[in-house]
Design an enzyme around this catalytic site. Structure first.
Site, PDB file in Angstrom:
ATOM      1  CG  MET A 105      -2.496  -0.937   0.771  1.00 34.16           C
ATOM      2  SD  MET A 105      -3.332  -0.597  -0.322  1.00 34.16           S
ATOM      3  CE  MET A 105      -3.740   0.809   0.336  1.00 34.16           C
ATOM      4  NE  ARG A 106       7.043   2.542   2.157  1.00 33.41           N
ATOM      5  CZ  ARG A 106       7.258   1.563   2.247  1.00 33.41           C
ATOM      6  NH1 ARG A 106       8.039   0.517   1.667  1.00 33.41           N
ATOM      7  NH2 ARG A 106       7.415   0.913   3.823  1.00 33.41           N
ATOM      8  CB  ALA A 107       2.714   2.229  -4.997  1.00 35.12           C
TER       9      ALA A 107
END
Length: 665
Positions: free
Chosen positions: A274-276
């Site tokens: 989910m970092r993107a």
């Protein structure tokens, strides 16, 4: 102090400058990775950014740059009382590729800690970079243990120094900026994901722009101060715009429509985790603030995707970075909401939807595969080869482990055993230079017999410098894996060469994961060529392999002698790095007088010098001559078939060069 090149004087490189400015507006974006060929102003632009950052307020006398409004309660120089601070320019700290662990995280005086019970701590670069920029030039060449420390600090916002139960912690929140030349090797996936944005840079092909670059550089070199003064007005304007964007940033609204576009884009390009999504949201918000808007539009989401996703969608080092922009536009259109000309939905349901995509401003991935040399069948080539069109490699697979015998002292990696600063403890020795890893039991054992003579009267142990013992540790090193590939006519059958290239490609992937250097020597016709000198760029080796044509006779001796010369030169450059030679051939030797005997004599040169080797036997068919096995015996190595090379094969145990050396002995 040297006058830096003005940021606004950098010619072109719009994406690079935008990515750096967005991080100046919102440090939460997470930094920038700048990828590109040498001589493209990567380092110049990064170093120029620090002059544009607003000043920071710090506690007077604090070596860890504590914020006077909210000082760190665990600061080693604390405790500090909240109050007025002093302003200083934001720092840009450079981390050299060859830096030691103590230089990065700081050094703890073990002798004073044991003898006096005090924490005498000298801060490192992470402390110096707190609330500023940490810049790593050639970040892809950074040693693994330093990469691990950077990952920990970036994830936790703090640095920990541990020495045998004595620990120091301090805050370490910084903007991470790295530059790299992909030709020198790729970056570890774990660190790659830590960079918020990535930018691909290349030199302009426009003559007028190149002329302007040269003019500005010559003017700067002639008189840096005068050149900077010419750009002072533009620099001040950008500095004011950064400050205004920072002030506007908390008011920017990221509507549900923009969030849906962000989520849909990340899902469409199958990025991990989910970092993107989070980085895209922060980048789009910073883009809106930089444009002076309080609403995020579709053009912000598109630009954020072009900056935040290319490095996150790579699955292996041979994938070209970049995004399919048609697919990106289609995804944004599919999940668009209301037009940006409409009033935003006060409930947050339509903000950021719709809008026409901005003109292409992001990096694109190109076809990195070179066009194969097309040779006309039956027509002799200059080298004497009957050249065949290059065959494509079959799908790569996971290979069995190959290692170099003995214990080395080369660069950190994951292939062969080595004495390193990190790994399992195997013993103790007297320190050479500064003590880095204390062996506590050995130190106490060395000091114990002298306590009465030293007048010990209390419970404490009297420690002297001569008592200290350094922990001897064993870990893994990276090697030079030199591929010697037979590209002769006996290998030219399309299906066979495809399997051979697939095997070499698999070994290249293994070399990438084990942090090796690689080189490629090919032989066919009447000579051997160094297709790729030893390098850390595994994808460059894959590109050379993909375009490799085949045909002609088999000058096996020439290939071995060329490989021997490559190793001789490389030993002068990097004497600590041990080599593993991988010969990919069916063992045949043709051309010239006594080709088999000449190849045997060339192979015995490797055995005489103790060079580790393995032969990948490419012979096929029901009748096998066993020539590759004889070659392996002459090399003092071992032979494996293409099937045995697979990690999931049932052909036997893992083939190890050391095992072959024991059998040869």
């Amino acid at each position: 102090m040297t006058t830096p090149f003005p940021f606004t004087a950098v010619v072109g490189q719009d994406d690079l400058r935008l990515a750096l400015l967005l991080n100046a507006v919102s440090p939460a974006v997470g930094g920038v990775l700048v990828r590109g060929e040498k001589g493209t102003a990567k380092s110049t632009a990064v170093r120029a950014l620090s002059a544009l950052l607003p000043e920071v307020a710090v506690v007077p006398g604090c070596r860890f740059s504590c914020d006077p409004a909210a000082p760190d309660p665990g600061c080693p120089d604390g405790p500090h009382e909240a109050g007025n601070g002093v302003d200083r320019p934001a720092r840009m700290v450079e981390l050299p590729v060859g830096a030691s662990e103590d230089r990065l995280v700081g050094a703890l005086d073990i002798e004073r800690a044991l003898a006096e019970g005090v924490k005498a701590f000298e801060p490192g670069l992470l402390a110096e970079a707190h609330r500023g920029i940490l810049y790593v030039d050639e970040v892809n060449l950074l040693h693994d243990h330093l990469v691990d420390l950077l990952l920990d600090a970036a994830a936790m916002g703090a640095s920990y120094v541990e020495r045998e139960g004595v620990s120091v912690r301090h805050a370490a929140r910084f903007l991470l900026v790295g530059t790299m030349n992909p030709e020198e090797g790729e970056l570890r996936p774990q660190l790659l994901d830590r960079f918020g944005l990535t930018v691909e840079v290349a030199a302009s092909r426009e003559p007028d722009q190149r002329v302007e670059v040269v003019k500005r550089r010559l003017a700067y070199d002639a008189d840096p101060a005068a050149f900077a003064a010419r750009w002072a007005e533009e620099e001040a304007a950008v500095r004011q715009r950064i400050a205004a964007a920072r002030a506007l940033l908390p008011q920017v609204r990221l509507g549900d429509g923009a969030l849906r576009q962000i989520a849909a884009t990340c899902a469409a390009f199958e990025v991990d985790g989910m970092r993107a999504d989070i980085v895209m949201a922060r980048t789009a918000t910073a883009l809106a603030a930089w444009a002076g808007r309080t609403d995020v539009l579709a053009e912000d989401v598109r630009q954020a995707a072009l900056l935040a996703l290319p490095h996150r969608r790579r699955r292996n080092p041979f994938d070209a970075p970049g995004l399919d922009e048609d697919k990106l536009d289609q995804t944004l259109e599919e999940f668009s909401g209301e037009s940006p000309d409409d009033d935003p939905d006060p409930d947050g349901g339509g903000g950021g939807g719709g809008g026409q995509p901005a003109p292409d401003a992001g990096p694109q991935g190109g076809d990195t595969g070179a066009r194969p040399e097309e040779g006309e069948g039956g027509q002799p080539q200059p080298s004497g080869a009957q050249e065949q069109p290059a065959a494509r490699a079959s799908e790569p697979f996971r290979t069995k482990a190959l290692s170099v015998p003995g214990i080395g002292e080369g660069a950190a990696g994951r292939r062969s055993r080595a004495r390193t600063e990190h790994g399992r403890t195997t013993g103790a020795r007297r320190p050479r230079g500064a003590l880095t890893k204390l062996h506590l039991a050995a130190t106490v054992h060395a000091a114990a017999p002298h306590q009465r003579a030293r007048g010990r009267s209390g419970p404490g142990l009297v420690i002297r410098r001569d008592d200290l013992r350094q922990a001897a540790r064993e870990g893994r090193e990276g090697n030079l894996v030199l591929f010697v590939v037979d590209a002769s006519g006996s290998m030219a059958a399309r299906q066979r060469m495809s399997a051979v290239k697939g095997a070499v490609l698999s070994l290249l992937l293994d070399a990438y994961q084990r942090r090796d250097k690689v080189g490629l020597v090919t032989f066919r016709g009447s000579a051997a060529d160094v297709a790729l000198p030893p390098t850390s760029s595994v994808d460059a080796a894959a590109a050379r392999l993909e375009s490799l044509p085949t045909g002609g006779r088999t000058p096996l001796a020439a290939g071995l002698l060329k490989a021997h010369e490559v190793l001789r030169v490389e030993r002068l450059r990097d004497p600590a790095r041990r080599a593993l030679v991988v010969v990919v051939t069916d063992g045949r030797a043709t051309g010239g007088p006594e080709p088999v005997a000449l190849a045997s004599r060339a192979a015995r040169l490797f055995a005489a010098e103790g060079i580790a080797s393995v032969v990948v036997d490419c012979e096929s068919g029901p009748v096998r001559l066993g020539l590759a096995g004889q070659l392996a015996a002459d090399l003092g190595g071992t032979a494996v078939t293409l099937d045995e090379l697979r990690a999931d094969s049932i052909a036997g145990l893992v083939k190890d060069v050391q095992g072959a050396s024991r059998r040869a002995a």
